[in-house]
Write an enzyme that holds these catalytic residues in place. Structure first.
Site, short mmCIF file in Angstrom:
data_model
loop_
_atom_site.label_atom_id
_atom_site.label_comp_id
_atom_site.label_asym_id
_atom_site.label_seq_id
_atom_site.Cartn_x
_atom_site.Cartn_y
_atom_site.Cartn_z
N SER A 210 23.29 47.52 -26.22
CA SER A 210 23.84 47.86 -27.54
C SER A 210 25.36 47.97 -27.47
CB SER A 210 23.34 49.23 -28.00
OG SER A 210 21.96 49.28 -27.97
N GLU B 206 22.51 39.38 -32.53
CA GLU B 206 23.97 39.33 -32.33
C GLU B 206 24.21 38.69 -30.96
OE1 GLU B 206 25.78 43.25 -32.10
OE2 GLU B 206 27.51 42.61 -33.25
N HIS C 191 21.63 40.44 -28.45
CA HIS C 191 21.38 41.78 -28.97
C HIS C 191 20.41 41.70 -30.15
CE1 HIS C 191 23.27 45.63 -30.92
NE2 HIS C 191 22.14 45.90 -30.32
P1 NAD Z 1 13.49 52.27 -23.52
O1 NAD Z 1 13.88 53.55 -22.87
O2 NAD Z 1 12.47 52.28 -24.60
O3 NAD Z 1 12.98 51.24 -22.39
C1 NAD Z 1 13.69 50.99 -21.21
C2 NAD Z 1 12.70 50.48 -20.17
O4 NAD Z 1 13.47 50.04 -19.03
C3 NAD Z 1 11.70 51.54 -19.67
O5 NAD Z 1 10.38 51.05 -19.81
C4 NAD Z 1 12.08 51.70 -18.20
O6 NAD Z 1 10.97 51.98 -17.36
C5 NAD Z 1 12.70 50.35 -17.88
N1 NAD Z 1 13.56 50.32 -16.70
C6 NAD Z 1 14.45 51.25 -16.28
N2 NAD Z 1 15.01 50.86 -15.11
C7 NAD Z 1 14.47 49.65 -14.80
C8 NAD Z 1 14.64 48.74 -13.72
N3 NAD Z 1 15.48 48.98 -12.70
N4 NAD Z 1 13.92 47.59 -13.72
C9 NAD Z 1 13.04 47.33 -14.73
N5 NAD Z 1 12.84 48.17 -15.79
C10 NAD Z 1 13.54 49.30 -15.81
O7 NAD Z 1 14.86 51.62 -24.02
P2 NAD Z 1 15.10 50.62 -25.28
O8 NAD Z 1 15.34 51.44 -26.51
O9 NAD Z 1 14.04 49.57 -25.25
O10 NAD Z 1 16.52 49.99 -24.88
C11 NAD Z 1 16.62 48.93 -23.96
C12 NAD Z 1 17.97 48.24 -24.15
O11 NAD Z 1 18.03 47.73 -25.48
C13 NAD Z 1 19.19 49.14 -23.98
O12 NAD Z 1 20.22 48.42 -23.39
C14 NAD Z 1 19.54 49.52 -25.43
O13 NAD Z 1 20.91 49.83 -25.60
C15 NAD Z 1 19.20 48.21 -26.13
N6 NAD Z 1 18.92 48.33 -27.57
C16 NAD Z 1 18.15 49.35 -28.06
C17 NAD Z 1 17.88 49.43 -29.43
C18 NAD Z 1 17.00 50.52 -30.00
O14 NAD Z 1 16.97 50.68 -31.25
N7 NAD Z 1 16.26 51.25 -29.18
C19 NAD Z 1 18.39 48.45 -30.30
C20 NAD Z 1 19.15 47.39 -29.77
C21 NAD Z 1 19.41 47.35 -28.41
#
Ligand code: NAD
Length: 297
Positions: free
Chosen positions: A118, A151, A139
């Site tokens: 993000s 994005e 993104h």
């Molecule tokens: P989340 O916490 O729901 O999921 C993250 C996952 O990553 C978990 O299942 C965790 O076990 C896994 N993980 C951690 N370390 C790891 C590793 N070394 N190898 C493999 N897997 C690993 O997080 P999310 O909300 O899905 O966010 C993920 C990414 O997407 C982030 O970079 C976030 O900024 C981005 N993002 C999130 C949103 C949102 O609304 N949540 C929107 C756009 C972008």
């Protein structure tokens, strides 16, 4: 492009894996947590069932999508044949740098390495690899299967060929890609987060209450949800982290997070995921109830 690796099976990763699998790509979903992988597969199956109920997917397409998905707890088991890797692991700089270093060593030279971050600099992530021209931001928005926008963030070294390939691929996924350059918050969060922060400052300064602020923005600006409800949905910790990236990255005090946001995160009031932010969230209920602190006395 045929073989896609998605790293991280959380909120975003399972949605990204689902969209690729439905569009007939072979998807390897990788997470360190077997529990996250199991939950992701259940979520994807349930989402497909919802699409079938709405006539936007057939039972056969669901079966194909599930057959296109394989889960792994170790990247080294599937990296060798990857054409594209989309990283959607936890938003943490050190973790992403380590994952991209590892991916660069394990994936074939033609493989594009994308991040769903993000806010973390794509240029910084690219710099730890030996292929910075093939590193890019992809993104997706939450919920991934529903939201059209992707994005596309060009790092300082990302080349035209990589950018074009990812733009075309996003169209193949029936998304609408928009190309932007790599500066703190990119475009989406650079504009969204100051609005959310200003809504919190408006509350903090006592100009209006939570429901008044959200109502003004919903009815006055035709936003589907008010900025305070949206902040609860995104996660107040996530909003704070992104505001800090903007504040530090752009060096402008206008991005300083509101002290009320800092206090709420410190107190563990993170929004929907913790059960309380500006509103209270009870399982199974969609009714918006103000958190006690903000309820009218
Ligand atoms: P989340 O916490 O729901 O999921 C993250 C996952 O990553 C978990 O299942 C965790 O076990 C896994 N993980 C951690 N370390 C790891 C590793 N070394 N190898 C493999 N897997 C690993 O997080 P999310 O909300 O899905 O966010 C993920 C990414 O997407 C982030 O970079 C976030 O900024 C981005 N993002 C999130 C949103 C949102 O609304 N949540 C929107 C756009 C972008």
């Amino acid at each position: 492009m045929q073989n896609i690796i998605v790293i991280g099976a959380g909120t975003m990763g399972n949605g990204i894996a689902q969209v690729f699998a439905i569009h007939n790509f072979k998807v390897s979903l990788v997470d360190i947590s077997q529990q996250s992988l199991d939950k992701a597969m259940q979520t994807i199956a349930a989402n497909c069932d919802r699409m079938i109920a709405k006539n936007s997917l057939t039972a056969e397409q669901k079966a194909n999508a599930l057959a296109n998905l394989t889960t792994y707890t170790n990247l080294s088991e599937c990296a060798g044949s990857a054409d594209l890797l989309v990283e959607a692991a936890t938003e943490n700089v050190a973790l992403k740098l380590q994952l991209f270093q590892q991916a660069d060593q394990l994936c074939p030279p033609h493989c594009i390495l994308a991040s769903n971050t993000s806010s973390i600099s794509i240029t910084k992530i690219a710099a730890v690899t030996a292929r910075p021209h093939k590193v890019i931001g992809m993104h997706f928005m939450n919920p991934v299967p529903v939201m059209k926008l992707v994005e596309i963030i060009r790092g300082y070294a990302t080349d035209d060929e990589t950018t074009q390939a990812i733009m075309n691929l996003s169209l193949q996924l029936q998304k609408s890609p928009v190309e932007v350059n790599d500066y703190a918050g990119f475009v989406a969060n650079r504009i969204l987060m100051p609005m959310i922060n200003e809504a919190i400052i408006t509350l903090y300064e006592g100009v209006a209450g939570v429901s008044e602020i959200d109502t003004v923005m919903k009815l006055g600006m035709a936003h589907p949800m008010g900025p305070l409800q949206l902040a609860d949905f995104i996660g107040l910790d996530v909003c704070l982290a992104i505001l800090n990236v903007l504040y530090e990255g752009l060096g402008n005090p206008k991005y300083a997070p509101c002290p009320l946001l800092v206090n709420m995160v410190t107190a563990g009031k993170l929004g929907v995921k913790s059960g309380e932010g500006f509103y209270k969230y009870q399982k199974g209920s969609k009714e918006l109830v103000l958190a006690d602190r903000f309820a009218k006395k």
